[in-house]
Scaffold this motif. Sequence first.
Motif, short mmCIF file in Angstrom:
data_model
loop_
_atom_site.label_atom_id
_atom_site.label_comp_id
_atom_site.label_asym_id
_atom_site.label_seq_id
_atom_site.Cartn_x
_atom_site.Cartn_y
_atom_site.Cartn_z
N MET A 1 -74.30 22.04 8.87
CA MET A 1 -73.06 22.94 9.43
C MET A 1 -71.94 22.21 10.16
O MET A 1 -72.04 21.95 11.39
N PRO A 2 -70.85 21.77 9.49
CA PRO A 2 -69.85 21.22 10.17
C PRO A 2 -68.95 21.80 11.36
O PRO A 2 -68.28 21.44 12.14
N PHE A 3 -68.97 23.37 11.31
CA PHE A 3 -68.36 24.19 12.14
C PHE A 3 -69.12 24.38 13.32
O PHE A 3 -68.64 25.17 14.34
N THR A 4 -70.26 24.07 13.52
CA THR A 4 -71.25 24.25 14.63
C THR A 4 -70.48 23.92 16.14
O THR A 4 -70.59 24.57 16.89
N PRO A 5 -69.99 22.66 16.24
CA PRO A 5 -69.50 22.20 17.37
C PRO A 5 -68.32 23.14 17.88
O PRO A 5 -68.08 23.33 19.02
N LEU A 6 -67.58 23.33 16.69
CA LEU A 6 -66.21 24.17 17.26
C LEU A 6 -66.66 25.55 17.64
O LEU A 6 -65.87 26.16 18.52
N ILE A 7 -67.63 26.10 17.39
CA ILE A 7 -68.47 27.38 17.47
C ILE A 7 -68.87 27.40 18.91
O ILE A 7 -68.55 28.17 19.74
N VAL A 8 -69.68 26.26 19.23
CA VAL A 8 -70.62 26.13 20.41
C VAL A 8 -69.48 25.72 21.48
O VAL A 8 -69.74 26.32 22.62
N ILE A 9 -68.46 25.15 21.24
CA ILE A 9 -67.41 24.75 22.27
C ILE A 9 -66.32 25.66 22.19
O ILE A 9 -65.79 26.14 23.26
N GLY A 10 -65.67 25.92 21.15
CA GLY A 10 -64.32 26.75 21.08
C GLY A 10 -64.60 28.04 21.34
O GLY A 10 -63.66 28.68 22.29
N LEU A 11 -65.55 28.73 21.02
CA LEU A 11 -66.01 30.04 21.20
C LEU A 11 -65.83 30.48 22.99
O LEU A 11 -65.31 31.38 23.25
N PRO A 12 -66.73 29.72 23.59
CA PRO A 12 -66.59 30.06 25.17
C PRO A 12 -65.37 29.81 25.79
O PRO A 12 -64.81 30.45 26.60
N VAL A 13 -64.54 28.72 25.19
CA VAL A 13 -63.29 28.53 25.72
C VAL A 13 -62.38 29.57 25.44
O VAL A 13 -61.53 29.94 26.38
N LEU A 14 -62.47 30.04 24.37
CA LEU A 14 -61.42 31.23 24.09
C LEU A 14 -61.74 32.43 24.67
O LEU A 14 -60.80 33.25 25.09
N THR A 15 -62.92 32.81 24.81
CA THR A 15 -63.42 33.81 25.59
C THR A 15 -62.93 33.90 27.08
O THR A 15 -62.53 34.75 27.60
N VAL A 16 -63.14 32.62 27.78
CA VAL A 16 -62.59 32.53 29.27
C VAL A 16 -60.95 32.71 29.22
O VAL A 16 -60.62 33.12 30.28
N ILE A 17 -60.46 32.02 28.25
CA ILE A 17 -58.89 32.17 28.36
C ILE A 17 -58.63 33.66 27.95
O ILE A 17 -57.59 34.04 28.67
N ALA A 18 -59.28 34.41 27.30
CA ALA A 18 -59.15 35.76 26.99
C ALA A 18 -59.42 36.48 28.37
O ALA A 18 -58.49 37.60 28.83
N VAL A 19 -60.34 36.24 29.10
CA VAL A 19 -60.67 36.79 30.48
C VAL A 19 -59.57 36.52 31.36
O VAL A 19 -59.01 37.35 32.07
N GLY A 20 -59.12 35.24 31.34
CA GLY A 20 -57.75 34.98 32.27
C GLY A 20 -56.56 35.83 32.03
O GLY A 20 -56.03 36.21 32.86
N LEU A 21 -56.51 36.02 30.57
CA LEU A 21 -55.20 36.74 30.28
C LEU A 21 -55.37 38.21 30.59
O LEU A 21 -54.37 38.80 31.14
N LEU A 22 -56.54 38.69 30.59
CA LEU A 22 -56.69 39.98 31.21
C LEU A 22 -56.73 40.21 32.71
O LEU A 22 -55.91 41.07 33.05
N GLY A 23 -57.06 39.24 33.27
CA GLY A 23 -57.05 38.99 34.94
C GLY A 23 -55.59 38.78 35.44
O GLY A 23 -55.26 39.11 36.54
#
Length: 68
Positions: A1-23
């Motif tokens: 699975m070549p996309f696993t590192p992207l999901i493991v690292i990218g998804l949490p980073v995107l959710t933290v940025i989304a929370v920052g935009l909400l805040g």
Amino acid sequence: MPFTPLIVIGLPVLTVIAVGLLGSTRRIRWWGAILVSLVLTPVGGVIAALLSGPRRQKRKAPPRLKRP
């Protein structure tokens, strides 16, 4: 699975940025929401941002009249 590192690292980073935009529209502001979401997980950051309430609007002073 070549996309696993992207999901493991990218998804949490995107959710933290989304929370920052909400805040950014709340009293907790951008950095407060980011810090809380890093400490408590993004779900805790969303809850903290929603509980902080909307940001208070600054009242603009009426324009002063120029004296002749």
